[in-house]
Motif scaffolding. Structure first.
Motif, mmCIF file in Angstrom:
data_model
loop_
_atom_site.group_PDB
_atom_site.id
_atom_site.type_symbol
_atom_site.label_atom_id
_atom_site.label_comp_id
_atom_site.label_asym_id
_atom_site.label_seq_id
_atom_site.Cartn_x
_atom_site.Cartn_y
_atom_site.Cartn_z
ATOM 1 N N SER A 146 0.585 1.301 5.319
ATOM 2 C CA SER A 146 -0.077 2.869 4.714
ATOM 3 C C SER A 146 0.304 3.991 5.178
ATOM 4 C CB SER A 146 -1.304 2.177 5.865
ATOM 5 O OG SER A 146 -1.988 2.447 5.266
ATOM 6 N N PHE A 147 -0.296 4.439 3.610
ATOM 7 C CA PHE A 147 0.032 6.403 3.582
ATOM 8 C C PHE A 147 -1.227 7.032 2.995
ATOM 9 C CE2 PHE A 147 4.968 4.362 3.658
ATOM 10 C CZ PHE A 147 5.000 4.129 4.834
ATOM 11 N N ALA A 148 -2.004 6.359 3.506
ATOM 12 C CA ALA A 148 -3.275 7.053 2.519
ATOM 13 C C ALA A 148 -3.436 8.520 2.618
ATOM 14 C CB ALA A 148 -4.737 6.631 2.843
ATOM 15 N N ASN A 149 -4.046 9.253 1.683
ATOM 16 C CA ASN A 149 -4.039 10.284 2.209
ATOM 17 C C ASN A 149 -2.982 11.051 2.488
ATOM 18 O OD1 ASN A 149 -7.458 10.583 1.908
ATOM 19 N ND2 ASN A 149 -6.971 9.554 3.824
ATOM 20 N N ASP B 135 3.828 -11.901 2.869
ATOM 21 C CA ASP B 135 3.199 -11.585 3.147
ATOM 22 C C ASP B 135 2.872 -9.991 3.047
ATOM 23 O OD1 ASP B 135 0.367 -9.739 3.626
ATOM 24 O OD2 ASP B 135 -0.015 -12.018 4.651
ATOM 25 N N ILE B 136 2.463 -8.820 2.410
ATOM 26 C CA ILE B 136 2.886 -7.028 1.836
ATOM 27 C C ILE B 136 1.387 -6.957 1.523
ATOM 28 C CG2 ILE B 136 3.135 -7.706 -0.958
ATOM 29 C CD1 ILE B 136 5.410 -5.208 0.283
ATOM 30 N N LYS B 137 1.518 -6.132 2.539
ATOM 31 C CA LYS B 137 -0.075 -4.741 2.397
ATOM 32 C C LYS B 137 0.592 -3.726 2.128
ATOM 33 C CE LYS B 137 -4.523 -3.817 4.704
ATOM 34 N NZ LYS B 137 -5.270 -4.329 5.681
ATOM 35 N N LEU B 138 0.086 -2.728 0.733
ATOM 36 C CA LEU B 138 0.412 -1.300 0.624
ATOM 37 C C LEU B 138 -0.523 -0.924 0.642
ATOM 38 C CD1 LEU B 138 3.645 -2.692 -1.719
ATOM 39 C CD2 LEU B 138 4.021 -1.372 1.018
ATOM 40 N N ASN B 139 -1.107 0.769 1.310
ATOM 41 C CA ASN B 139 -2.222 1.514 0.784
ATOM 42 C C ASN B 139 -1.464 2.310 0.402
ATOM 43 O OD1 ASN B 139 -4.703 2.937 1.356
ATOM 44 N ND2 ASN B 139 -5.013 1.778 2.757
ATOM 45 N N PHE B 140 -2.159 3.332 -0.281
ATOM 46 C CA PHE B 140 -1.500 4.868 -1.213
ATOM 47 C C PHE B 140 -2.772 5.404 -1.845
ATOM 48 C CE2 PHE B 140 2.342 2.601 -1.055
ATOM 49 C CZ PHE B 140 3.517 3.814 -0.415
ATOM 50 N N SER B 141 -3.987 5.165 -1.398
ATOM 51 C CA SER B 141 -4.940 5.308 -1.435
ATOM 52 C C SER B 141 -4.781 6.829 -1.285
ATOM 53 C CB SER B 141 -6.269 4.746 -0.839
ATOM 54 O OG SER B 141 -6.775 4.876 0.538
#
Length: 222
Positions: A160-163, A187-193
């Motif tokens: 997770s690298f949001a903001n 299982d993969i969860k990615l956050n670039f919001s």
């Protein structure tokens, strides 16, 4: 046995290096602890305090899971390096979660330390790296992660690298190169919001990388 050390409800004025020293002298059950959580969110320790924490972590030799949260702290590169170096002492570790949101002292070098700390942990299956709002990070962190991915057997990955202002299309291009090494990932969860420099080209790179994950069962992308 589980142990959670949560200092986040305290104000910075109520925790000091002395508190960590007292904790070190008071602990006596480390040999029984398999799951350890430590939260120092918004807490400011000196390098000496983090050094004492490092010595405490060295006594937990039978951990299976480790969850650390240093969000909004002023932890230095040297202190983080010292703490990360002791993770490999726990040979049974299968799960690590590192949360360091809004840590402005965090740089690409942090991920060099993470890579070196994780590579010796051969049984690691679950990894979470949550670094939202860390604006000093760039695409180069994925070069460090790629080196670790090549020697790992991860089944679950959460990034997770949001903001993060430094995340751009080339960041996802570098991540793509690392993902192709994770053949056993399920299982993969990615956050670039809210990474404003990302465009559709970056998402194209990401799709290319995800296609290489032939064992993937669950996918969550934000």
């Amino acid at each position: 046995t589980d142990l959670v050390l949560n200092f986040s409800s305290l104000t910075p004025q109520k925790i000091s290096d002395e508190v960590i020293k007292e904790l070190k002298s008071g602990l006596s059950c480390q040999g029984k602890i398999q799951n350890l959580g430590i939260s120092l969110e918004s807490i400011s320790l000196s390098d000496e305090g983090y050094g004492i924490l490092r010595e405490i972590l060295k006594t937990f030799k039978f951990l299976r899971t480790l969850n650390v949260n240093f969000s909004s702290s002023q932890i230095s590169q040297d202190s983080f390096k010292g703490i990360s170096e002791v993770w490999k002492i726990s040979k049974a570790l299968t799960e690590i979660s590192i949360t360091m949101n809004n840590c402005q002292g965090i740089t690409n070098d942090t991920f060099e330390h993470i890579k070196l700390a994780l590579k010796p942990i051969s049984g690691l299956k679950n990894l979470s790296l949550i670094f939202n709002s860390c604006n000093q990070l760039t695409k180069d962190i994925f070069g460090h992660l790629e080196e670790f991915f090549g020697s790992s057997s991860l089944a679950y990955l959460h990034l997770s690298f949001a903001n993060c202002e430094g995340m751009n299309d080339q960041s996802l291009n570098k991540l793509k190169d690392g993902l192709k090494l994770l053949g056993g990932l399920q299982d993969i969860k990615l956050n670039f919001s809210n990474c404003e420099a990302l465009t559709s080209n970056g998402l194209k790179y990401l799709r290319e990388g995800l296609k290489r994950l032939t064992s993937l069962v669950n996918l969550d992308v934000a």
